[in-house]
Design a protein around this motif. Structure first.
Motif, PDB file in Angstrom:
ATOM      1  N   ALA A 176      35.572  11.360  -2.096  1.00  0.00           N
ATOM      2  CA  ALA A 176      35.347  12.375  -2.714  1.00  0.00           C
ATOM      3  C   ALA A 176      34.391  13.220  -2.553  1.00  0.00           C
ATOM      4  CB  ALA A 176      35.492  11.739  -4.109  1.00  0.00           C
ATOM      5  N   ASP A 177      35.473  14.498  -2.310  1.00  0.00           N
ATOM      6  CA  ASP A 177      35.145  16.175  -2.160  1.00  0.00           C
ATOM      7  C   ASP A 177      35.469  16.485  -3.435  1.00  0.00           C
ATOM      8  OD1 ASP A 177      34.169  18.541  -1.692  1.00  0.00           O
ATOM      9  OD2 ASP A 177      34.475  18.630   0.474  1.00  0.00           O
ATOM     10  N   ILE A 178      34.601  17.019  -4.366  1.00  0.00           N
ATOM     11  CA  ILE A 178      35.314  17.819  -5.598  1.00  0.00           C
ATOM     12  C   ILE A 178      35.015  18.766  -5.464  1.00  0.00           C
ATOM     13  CG2 ILE A 178      34.599  17.341  -8.042  1.00  0.00           C
ATOM     14  CD1 ILE A 178      33.667  14.555  -7.775  1.00  0.00           C
TER      15      ILE A 178
ATOM     16  N   ASP B 139      40.230  19.531  -6.233  1.00  0.00           N
ATOM     17  CA  ASP B 139      40.499  21.177  -6.474  1.00  0.00           C
ATOM     18  C   ASP B 139      40.564  21.045  -7.263  1.00  0.00           C
ATOM     19  OD1 ASP B 139      39.123  23.484  -5.057  1.00  0.00           O
ATOM     20  OD2 ASP B 139      39.531  23.815  -6.142  1.00  0.00           O
ATOM     21  N   ILE B 140      40.872  21.857  -8.525  1.00  0.00           N
ATOM     22  CA  ILE B 140      41.252  22.670  -9.604  1.00  0.00           C
ATOM     23  C   ILE B 140      42.232  23.927  -9.482  1.00  0.00           C
ATOM     24  CG2 ILE B 140      39.854  21.688 -11.431  1.00  0.00           C
ATOM     25  CD1 ILE B 140      38.663  25.177 -11.639  1.00  0.00           C
TER      26      ILE B 140
ATOM     27  N   LEU C 267      46.097  14.102   9.495  1.00  0.00           N
ATOM     28  CA  LEU C 267      45.577  13.136   9.263  1.00  0.00           C
ATOM     29  C   LEU C 267      46.236  12.612   7.937  1.00  0.00           C
ATOM     30  CD1 LEU C 267      41.632  14.776   9.637  1.00  0.00           C
ATOM     31  CD2 LEU C 267      42.569  13.136  11.476  1.00  0.00           C
ATOM     32  N   LYS C 268      46.246  11.480   8.551  1.00  0.00           N
ATOM     33  CA  LYS C 268      47.182  10.230   6.840  1.00  0.00           C
ATOM     34  C   LYS C 268      45.976   9.895   6.593  1.00  0.00           C
ATOM     35  CE  LYS C 268      50.513  10.338  10.052  1.00  0.00           C
ATOM     36  NZ  LYS C 268      51.431  11.180   9.817  1.00  0.00           N
ATOM     37  N   ASN C 269      44.259  10.135   6.678  1.00  0.00           N
ATOM     38  CA  ASN C 269      43.610   9.379   5.542  1.00  0.00           C
ATOM     39  C   ASN C 269      43.243  10.235   4.293  1.00  0.00           C
ATOM     40  OD1 ASN C 269      42.003  10.739   6.978  1.00  0.00           O
ATOM     41  ND2 ASN C 269      40.594   9.494   7.173  1.00  0.00           N
ATOM     42  N   ILE C 270      43.456  11.733   4.121  1.00  0.00           N
ATOM     43  CA  ILE C 270      43.422  12.581   3.267  1.00  0.00           C
ATOM     44  C   ILE C 270      44.370  13.016   1.977  1.00  0.00           C
ATOM     45  CG2 ILE C 270      42.913  15.272   2.782  1.00  0.00           C
ATOM     46  CD1 ILE C 270      41.805  15.336   5.892  1.00  0.00           C
ATOM     47  N   VAL C 271      43.941  12.581   1.032  1.00  0.00           N
ATOM     48  CA  VAL C 271      44.577  12.606  -0.787  1.00  0.00           C
ATOM     49  C   VAL C 271      44.207  13.943  -0.982  1.00  0.00           C
ATOM     50  CG1 VAL C 271      44.821  10.985  -2.530  1.00  0.00           C
ATOM     51  CG2 VAL C 271      44.617  10.117  -0.259  1.00  0.00           C
ATOM     52  N   LEU C 272      45.397  14.518  -1.648  1.00  0.00           N
ATOM     53  CA  LEU C 272      45.011  15.580  -2.558  1.00  0.00           C
ATOM     54  C   LEU C 272      45.207  15.477  -4.014  1.00  0.00           C
ATOM     55  CD1 LEU C 272      47.093  17.907  -0.218  1.00  0.00           C
ATOM     56  CD2 LEU C 272      44.830  17.789   0.177  1.00  0.00           C
ATOM     57  N   VAL C 273      44.413  15.803  -4.357  1.00  0.00           N
ATOM     58  CA  VAL C 273      43.948  15.623  -5.629  1.00  0.00           C
ATOM     59  C   VAL C 273      43.947  16.720  -6.705  1.00  0.00           C
ATOM     60  CG1 VAL C 273      42.603  14.038  -7.716  1.00  0.00           C
ATOM     61  CG2 VAL C 273      43.141  12.606  -5.517  1.00  0.00           C
ATOM     62  N   LYS C 274      44.653  17.171  -7.620  1.00  0.00           N
ATOM     63  CA  LYS C 274      44.484  18.237  -8.516  1.00  0.00           C
ATOM     64  C   LYS C 274      43.645  17.953  -9.983  1.00  0.00           C
ATOM     65  CE  LYS C 274      45.903  22.249 -10.337  1.00  0.00           C
ATOM     66  NZ  LYS C 274      47.090  23.183 -10.733  1.00  0.00           N
TER      67      LYS C 274
END
Length: 238
Positions: free
Chosen positions: A88-90, A114-115, A132-139
């Motif tokens: 996780a890259d926060i 990211d916020i 790239l298929k292994n990147i998941v975006l998280v708000k």
């Protein structure tokens, strides 16, 4: 040139500022009082929290000289990423480190947290090229990473922790997300070094980082001192 960059960062931070009471008040964990003009007037364990850099600073995040200044190639090597790692890259920003890690963890997953929706949108646009298929975006939010519990092998935070408005709550959230043997890689400009050309509030000392992380149930495993300007502190659960 460095002075211009610092002024630019401060201006961008003010675009994303939050209003806090300027009275000398104190909550259970945080203190509110007047401080540095680049801070939000909120303090944690004697450290004033800095303004968040707005999405308008994407150009600075992607500056061509960043590799020379920060040696991001060496930073990524420090993470010892395995093909199956879940990372996780926060405070992922525009995804500068996300894409580098995703290519290595090709059988795993990289959560870009990211916020700011604009930052996540920038990653989406770039990934249309890289596919790239292994990147998941998280708000995420100011208090929660919004990551799944007990799923993360490694958390990366590059020059972002010092901007967290709620560091205690964020560390609690990270601790839940990490696997039992998970690691946090805390990258911060060295506060002990006056030669590092960043404003005081945008740097951290190793001593301060240890104090804050220990208070949230972590301990310092090691500080990899091979980057030009930054600490690479590795924390694990106590």
């Amino acid at each position: 040139m460095q002075i211009f960059k610092l002024v630019t960062i401060l201006l961008l931070c003010f675009l994303c500022q939050t209003t806090y009471s300027q009275n000398n008040t104190k909550s259970q964990n945080y203190t509110y009082k007047e401080g540095d003009y680049s801070g939000i007037g909120k303090w944690y364990m004697d450290r004033e929290i800095a303004y968040v850099m707005g999405y308008q600073g994407i150009g600075w995040l992607e500056r061509p000289e960043r590799e020379a200044e920060e040696n991001t190639i060496k930073l990524i090597k420090n993470l010892d990423i395995q093909p199956t790692d879940v990372i996780a890259d926060i405070g992922a920003g525009s995804g500068y480190h996300v894409f580098k890690m995703a290519y290595i963890a090709k059988k795993g997953k990289v959560y870009a947290v990211d916020i700011q929706q604009e930052m996540l949108d920038a990653i989406t646009i770039e990934n249309k090229k890289q596919q790239l298929k292994n990147i998941v975006l998280v708000k995420g939010s100011e208090k929660n990473t919004s990551l799944p519990e007990n799923k993360i092998d490694k958390i990366l935070m590059v020059d972002v922790y010092h901007e967290f408005s709620f560091p205690i709550e964020m560390l609690v959230s990270m601790k839940k997300a990490l696997k039992k043997d998970g690691k946090i890689y805390l990258i911060e400009y060295r506060g002990e070094d006056d030669n590092v050309p960043m404003k005081r509030l945008h740097k951290m000392t190793e001593k301060q980082a240890i104090k804050e992380f220990e208070a949230s149930g972590f301990k310092l495993l090691k500080n990899i001192s091979n980057l030009p300007w930054q600490h690479c502190m590795v924390f694990i659960k106590s």
